[in-house]
Design an enzyme around this catalytic site. Structure first.
Site, PDB file in Angstrom:
ATOM      1  N   LYS A 166       3.999   8.854 -23.062  1.00 15.36           N
ATOM      2  CA  LYS A 166       3.638   9.179 -24.441  1.00 15.36           C
ATOM      3  C   LYS A 166       3.637  10.701 -24.581  1.00 15.36           C
ATOM      4  O   LYS A 166       3.488  11.380 -23.593  1.00 15.36           O
ATOM      5  CB  LYS A 166       2.234   8.629 -24.775  1.00 15.36           C
ATOM      6  CG  LYS A 166       1.995   7.175 -24.387  1.00 15.36           C
ATOM      7  CD  LYS A 166       2.542   6.243 -25.421  1.00 15.36           C
ATOM      8  CE  LYS A 166       2.277   4.781 -25.047  1.00 15.36           C
ATOM      9  NZ  LYS A 166       2.917   3.838 -25.956  1.00 15.36           N
ATOM     10  N   HIS A 285      10.982  -5.683 -22.713  1.00 14.89           N
ATOM     11  CA  HIS A 285       9.912  -5.438 -23.681  1.00 14.89           C
ATOM     12  C   HIS A 285      10.071  -6.420 -24.833  1.00 14.89           C
ATOM     13  O   HIS A 285      11.186  -6.766 -25.203  1.00 14.89           O
ATOM     14  CB  HIS A 285       9.972  -3.998 -24.189  1.00 14.89           C
ATOM     15  CG  HIS A 285       8.733  -3.620 -24.946  1.00 14.89           C
ATOM     16  ND1 HIS A 285       8.549  -3.986 -26.260  1.00 14.89           N
ATOM     17  CD2 HIS A 285       7.614  -2.957 -24.577  1.00 14.89           C
ATOM     18  CE1 HIS A 285       7.360  -3.543 -26.661  1.00 14.89           C
ATOM     19  NE2 HIS A 285       6.771  -2.924 -25.655  1.00 14.89           N
TER      20      HIS A 285
END
Length: 469
Positions: A166, A285
């Site tokens: 992130k 994902h």
């Protein structure tokens, strides 16, 4: 009268067959049906079977050129849902010949195609599928599976650790690679591209792949452990996706990643085949899953999407946490985690499993728990998911007050402490906090992490719950 009789006839006359005995080769489906007012459940159940197999709204003369009995879906049982007015579970059997071999795409186009827009139903949800071994054998499934992955990585007896880098958007490739290196160096097994990091103006894919590969090799050299980064190969076309996977293979990295629902099952299966042929692990994902699976009365349950992924191919898949910030009730989650990992799963309605599923030795998939988890959750995660899982801490690594590497150290120390305690026979559920507290006495990194996140909880009721039995 002889011959063809035109006109509209009730679905239930042809497609509701309560006396039908299911075959071992049938694909069985459990649908949660909410009929429109005035539509009897038998008619609604039969309509699902018809619209997802051979039927159309009126009799057609070409019906005479085929054997409907051989190809039609049959609604063979209907049961009311306890505690819900006018909601039913309809069980439908589809003959195997109605599906193309090795194509999840075709299976879904039939079973969850037009029927979901059908006017006679207020809502429809596919709760579970029983895939027969005869059909499973036409799929290659996960590129490698759990055991082969452990052998490739030389990591045994514990869950694997990962971290999503992130901020998910905006870093340059060099800074991104630096964050990967720090996390891997600190003790994580993997770092991960966020699902929406593909190839944007601020960081093109090739630059990212290069800097991440550098991070992997540097961290491996310094720690003596095998490291990886889930390089997201998802792209706008299948050709571009394969091009990215080829480049990853040329760099010699161990694993790539794909968003299987937004990318689509056709692309996913192609990528899985490439990964198997070229020794790459494949991390999956599930972006977009909640659009499909979150409503209790309409859509497709995630356990079906998970089964479909195991058929299409993937070595890891995100599967909810039970304890973090994203949806997931414990029994339901453990039900589909078993469907991902085990070879044979018994029917168990208390966990939402409607059918016994035999995978006939198709490799298993590692469930990935991610989303709002941190060191204080480690005992619960270790207890709930066991060794064959990946625990991915994004903010729970990068949010450490001292930086990324100490964040990774804190996670690794808490994991090793939990595994050690469990192996010594301690009860993680009851003593979890104590185990972490003891470990933090000799790990300042862990102590600092505990201090930051000690009060964080995401306490909301799950939307997707089991029916009262």
């Amino acid at each position: 009268s002889v011959g063809f009789k035109a006109g509209v006839k009730e679905y239930k006359l042809t497609y509701y067959t309560p006396e039908y005995e299911t075959k071992d080769t049938d694909i069985l489906a459990a649908f949660r049906v909410t009929p429109q007012p005035g539509v009897p459940p038998e008619e609604a159940g039969x309509a699902v079977x018809x619209e997802s197999s051979t039927g159309t709204w009126t009799a057609v003369w070409t019906d005479g050129l085929t054997s409907l009995d051989r190809y039609k879906g049959r609604c063979y049982x209907i049961e009311p849902v306890p505690g819900e007015e006018d909601q039913y579970i309809a069980y439908v059997a589809y003959p195997l010949d109605x599906f193309e071999e090795g194509s999840v795409t075709n299976m879904f186009t039939s079973i969850v195609g037009n029927v979901f827009g059908f006017k006679a139903l207020x809502a429809l949800r596919l709760e579970d599928l029983r895939i027969p071994p005869a059909y499973i054998k036409t799929f290659e499934g996960p590129p490698h599976g759990i055991q082969v992955e452990r052998d490739k990585l030389n990591k045994y007896g514990r869950p694997l650790l990962x971290c999503t880098i992130k901020p998910k958007l905006g870093l340059s490739a060099k800074n991104y690679g630096r964050a990967c290196y720090e996390c891997l160096r600190g003790g994580l097994d993997f770092t991960k591209d966020d699902e929406n990091v593909n190839s944007q103006p601020f960081m093109r894919w090739r630059d990212r792949f290069l800097f991440c590969a550098e991070a992997i090799y540097k961290a491996q050299a310094e720690t003596g452990e095998i490291k990886g980064h889930y390089l997201n190969a998802t792209a706008g076309t299948c050709e571009e996706m394969i091009k990215r996977a080829v480049f990853a293979r040329e760099l010699g990295v161990p694993i790539v990643m794909h968003d299987y629902l937004t990318g689509g099952f056709t692309a996913n299966t192609s990528l899985a085949h490439y990964c198997r042929d070229n020794g790459l692990l494949l991390h999956i994902h599930r972006a977009m899953h909640a659009v499909i699976d979150r409503q209790k009365n309409h859509g497709i349950h995630f356990r079906v999407l998970a089964k479909a992924l195991r058929m299409s191919g993937g070595d890891h898949i995100h599967s909810g946490t039970v304890v973090g910030k994203l949806e997931g009730e414990r029994d339901i989650t453990l039900g589909f985690v078993d469907l991902l990992r085990d070879d044979f799963i018994e029917k168990d309605r208390s966990r939402g499993i409607y059918f016994t599923q035999d995978w006939s030795s198709l490799p298993g998939v590692l469930p990935v728990x991610s989303g709002g988890i941190h060191v204080x959750h480690m005992p619960a995660l270790t207890e709930i998911f066991g060794d064959d899982s990946v625990x991915x801490f994004g903010g729970g690594t990068l949010g450490h007050p001292w930086g990324n590497a100490p964040g990774a150290v804190a996670n690794r120390v808490s994991l090793e402490a939990c595994v050690k305690a469990r192996n010594e026979g301690r009860d993680l559920a009851a003593e979890g906090n104590e185990i972490i507290r003891e470990a933090s006495k000799w790990s300042p990194e862990l102590a600092a992490a505990c201090e930051v996140w000690k009060e964080i909880r995401f306490n909301f009721a799950a939307v997707d719950t089991l029916d009262p039995s």
